[in-house]
Design an enzyme around this catalytic site. Sequence first.
Site, PDB file in Angstrom:
ATOM      1  N   CYS A  71      -0.484  -9.660  -7.237  1.00  0.00           N
ATOM      2  CA  CYS A  71      -1.084  -8.732  -6.398  1.00  0.00           C
ATOM      3  C   CYS A  71      -2.316  -9.423  -5.703  1.00  0.00           C
ATOM      4  O   CYS A  71      -2.575  -9.249  -4.424  1.00  0.00           O
ATOM      5  CB  CYS A  71      -1.760  -7.483  -7.267  1.00  0.00           C
ATOM      6  SG  CYS A  71      -0.602  -6.701  -8.306  1.00  0.00           S
ATOM      7  N   ASP A 103      -1.984  -4.290 -14.006  1.00  0.00           N
ATOM      8  CA  ASP A 103      -1.497  -2.904 -14.696  1.00  0.00           C
ATOM      9  C   ASP A 103      -0.005  -3.322 -14.871  1.00  0.00           C
ATOM     10  O   ASP A 103       0.555  -3.071 -15.903  1.00  0.00           O
ATOM     11  CB  ASP A 103      -1.662  -1.667 -14.007  1.00  0.00           C
ATOM     12  CG  ASP A 103      -3.085  -1.275 -13.827  1.00  0.00           C
ATOM     13  OD1 ASP A 103      -4.077  -2.046 -13.964  1.00  0.00           O
ATOM     14  OD2 ASP A 103      -3.343  -0.186 -13.537  1.00  0.00           O
ATOM     15  N   ASP A 145      -5.140  -2.956  -8.527  1.00  0.00           N
ATOM     16  CA  ASP A 145      -5.459  -1.297  -8.696  1.00  0.00           C
ATOM     17  C   ASP A 145      -7.076  -1.208  -8.958  1.00  0.00           C
ATOM     18  O   ASP A 145      -7.656  -0.265  -8.140  1.00  0.00           O
ATOM     19  CB  ASP A 145      -4.806  -0.502  -9.626  1.00  0.00           C
ATOM     20  CG  ASP A 145      -3.419  -0.190  -9.529  1.00  0.00           C
ATOM     21  OD1 ASP A 145      -2.808  -1.077  -8.808  1.00  0.00           O
ATOM     22  OD2 ASP A 145      -2.871   0.436 -10.505  1.00  0.00           O
ATOM     23  N   LYS A 146      -7.657  -1.815  -9.783  1.00  0.00           N
ATOM     24  CA  LYS A 146      -9.154  -1.682 -10.042  1.00  0.00           C
ATOM     25  C   LYS A 146     -10.121  -2.307  -9.342  1.00  0.00           C
ATOM     26  O   LYS A 146     -11.217  -2.134  -9.312  1.00  0.00           O
ATOM     27  CB  LYS A 146      -9.403  -1.537 -11.555  1.00  0.00           C
ATOM     28  CG  LYS A 146      -8.509  -1.114 -12.387  1.00  0.00           C
ATOM     29  CD  LYS A 146      -8.147   0.355 -12.194  1.00  0.00           C
ATOM     30  CE  LYS A 146      -6.863   0.951 -12.702  1.00  0.00           C
ATOM     31  NZ  LYS A 146      -5.784   0.393 -12.462  1.00  0.00           N
ATOM     32  N   CYS A 216       1.743  -3.929  -5.683  1.00  0.00           N
ATOM     33  CA  CYS A 216       2.835  -2.976  -5.940  1.00  0.00           C
ATOM     34  C   CYS A 216       3.137  -2.417  -4.545  1.00  0.00           C
ATOM     35  O   CYS A 216       2.149  -1.624  -4.264  1.00  0.00           O
ATOM     36  CB  CYS A 216       2.871  -2.295  -6.957  1.00  0.00           C
ATOM     37  SG  CYS A 216       2.709  -3.140  -8.728  1.00  0.00           S
ATOM     38  N   GLU A 466      -2.415   3.444 -18.738  1.00  0.00           N
ATOM     39  CA  GLU A 466      -1.270   4.118 -17.922  1.00  0.00           C
ATOM     40  C   GLU A 466      -0.147   4.266 -18.699  1.00  0.00           C
ATOM     41  O   GLU A 466       0.000   3.473 -19.593  1.00  0.00           O
ATOM     42  CB  GLU A 466      -1.359   3.466 -16.761  1.00  0.00           C
ATOM     43  CG  GLU A 466      -2.303   3.345 -15.842  1.00  0.00           C
ATOM     44  CD  GLU A 466      -2.003   2.714 -14.440  1.00  0.00           C
ATOM     45  OE1 GLU A 466      -1.061   2.072 -14.511  1.00  0.00           O
ATOM     46  OE2 GLU A 466      -2.615   2.827 -13.394  1.00  0.00           O
ATOM     47  N   SER A 492       0.381   5.448 -13.849  1.00  0.00           N
ATOM     48  CA  SER A 492       0.583   4.358 -12.703  1.00  0.00           C
ATOM     49  C   SER A 492       0.774   5.365 -11.534  1.00  0.00           C
ATOM     50  O   SER A 492       1.236   6.472 -11.520  1.00  0.00           O
ATOM     51  CB  SER A 492       1.633   3.500 -13.279  1.00  0.00           C
ATOM     52  OG  SER A 492       2.010   3.097 -11.744  1.00  0.00           O
TER      53      SER A 492
END
Length: 579
Positions: A71, A103, A145-146, A216, A466, A492
């Site tokens: 990512c 994740d 994500d975060k 993703c 998640e 997720s």
Amino acid sequence: MSTTIEREGTDAGAGAATGEALDPRHMSRTILEGASRAGARAMLKGVGYTDDDLSKPIIGIANTWIETMPCNLNLRRLAKHVKDGVRAAGGTPMEFNTVAISDGVTMGTEGMKTSLISREVIADSVELVGRGHMFDAVIGLGACDKTLPGLAMALVRLNVPGFLLYGGTIMPGYLNGKEVTIRSVYEAIGAYEAGKLSEAELRAMENAACPGAGACGGQYTANTMAMVMEFIGLSPMGSASPPAVDERKDEIGRRAGELIMDVLKRGIRPREILTRQAFENAIAGVAATGGSTNAVLHLLALAREADVPLTIDDFDTISRRTPLFADMMPGGRYAAADLDRAGGTPLVAQRLVAAGLVDASRPTPSGRTFGEEAAGARETPGQDVVRSADDPIKETGGLVILKGNLAPEGAVVKLFGYEREYHRGPARVFDSEHEASLAVAERQIREGDVVVIRYEGPRGGPGMQEMLGVTAALIGQGLGGSVALVTDGRFSGATKGLMVGHVAPEAGVGGPLAAVQEGDPIVIDVQGRRLDVELSPEEIGERLAKWTPPAPRYTTGVLAKYAALVSSAAEGAVTRPGL
């Protein structure tokens, strides 16, 4: 696909934020100027900076590059181009790094508890470096994500001119002529456990799903939050769409470096950008594209930082009035790279403006308004990724907020349009995600069941991990259409099916989910916006009166600190002193 990262100077569009004239060295003079600061300059000359460098505005480049996932893997290269742009526009860049948790790598293990917590660590660490080194402006580089919400929270705290840049989506993999993503792998695990897939076929899927750098590849959390940051005004419009490996990213990075100098000159600060209307624009974008339920957590958290009134109920209100018209994974057919080819995030913005579903006057980093940026979208003829708002996939958006005797403060479910909207079934109760995973792997879940996973909330987990491993395995076993899941944890962005998360208050603080016992009938009524267990208030009260909180899973370290400070999921799971 258009990317409109340009320097607008004083020619900002009508209605855009103009700010006040700002000394370009409004922060760095304090730490670098004058005879008393010779020691600071000496230290920085040891790094290689010159007197000329240190006389210019200092731009912090907050990077979340890390070698533990695809990512964020391209962010080191992207940072180089950003820094080139800063120097070309008359500034001095200083790059620094912070943490990131994957994740996808940690899913289904104890490591997954660290993911949401990393959002707070990112925000705290970027704030600390920014305050300590007194940057005049900041660009945050994020992907997984975060990282983007954590960087955004830090920008609001520092409130110096700044914006975010997304590293980009991964390209989809291909297996037997079909697109596959990381979600495909997790669903394949369930199929393998059900005897529907051989080990060799699972390995082939594993080898194909992630062909290189990038986050993703569907409208999962990373791509959802990248769009959110554009729509809320904290990222340049169109900068998120090109994939991580696309050569356009280099030019986007360079232009972003130039743009930050213009944003600094105009004196535009994050708190001026983050109005209630900006948050509503961002929520509309999530609803229209079937975006991740994690956007609820992150936008609530960002609103708390910005002192903007926003509640969990607002997501349902905005989703009800916003049609779902982008055919994006996980519920739809297309990956994020397909959206880029269709016209990118500006095309989604253009559809929302045309339908009157957003405030087109909101500012963006370029100096143009949201509406002006959207007007520049270039749609690829014949594309069917983004439909018109008057011919949607679903008349209302994908985010739904449920309340009831199991979720007095609220719970979140995402629907793409084909899921059933009513389910009644017996509770299958598990006190951890791990317990539930074992039961699913051992084929103990039956059609009609409601899988309840509790003590995985912000405090009880801690970290609100998640459940993609569980949800994808159920789908892989062919139970996605007949089983529901309810949890005080989260999902997720790749999750699909009737899955209810963020149940608040959580079981770990004595929420009603702690009272549920094996076999209790649970009702999920999407149309009625209800989540209930068929028990009387007296019975729930009696059970909770006898309830004993479980022992903390962590008593030292960062997870224990987080558990002691974290708020409800209905408030964004933010950490606050004295809670």
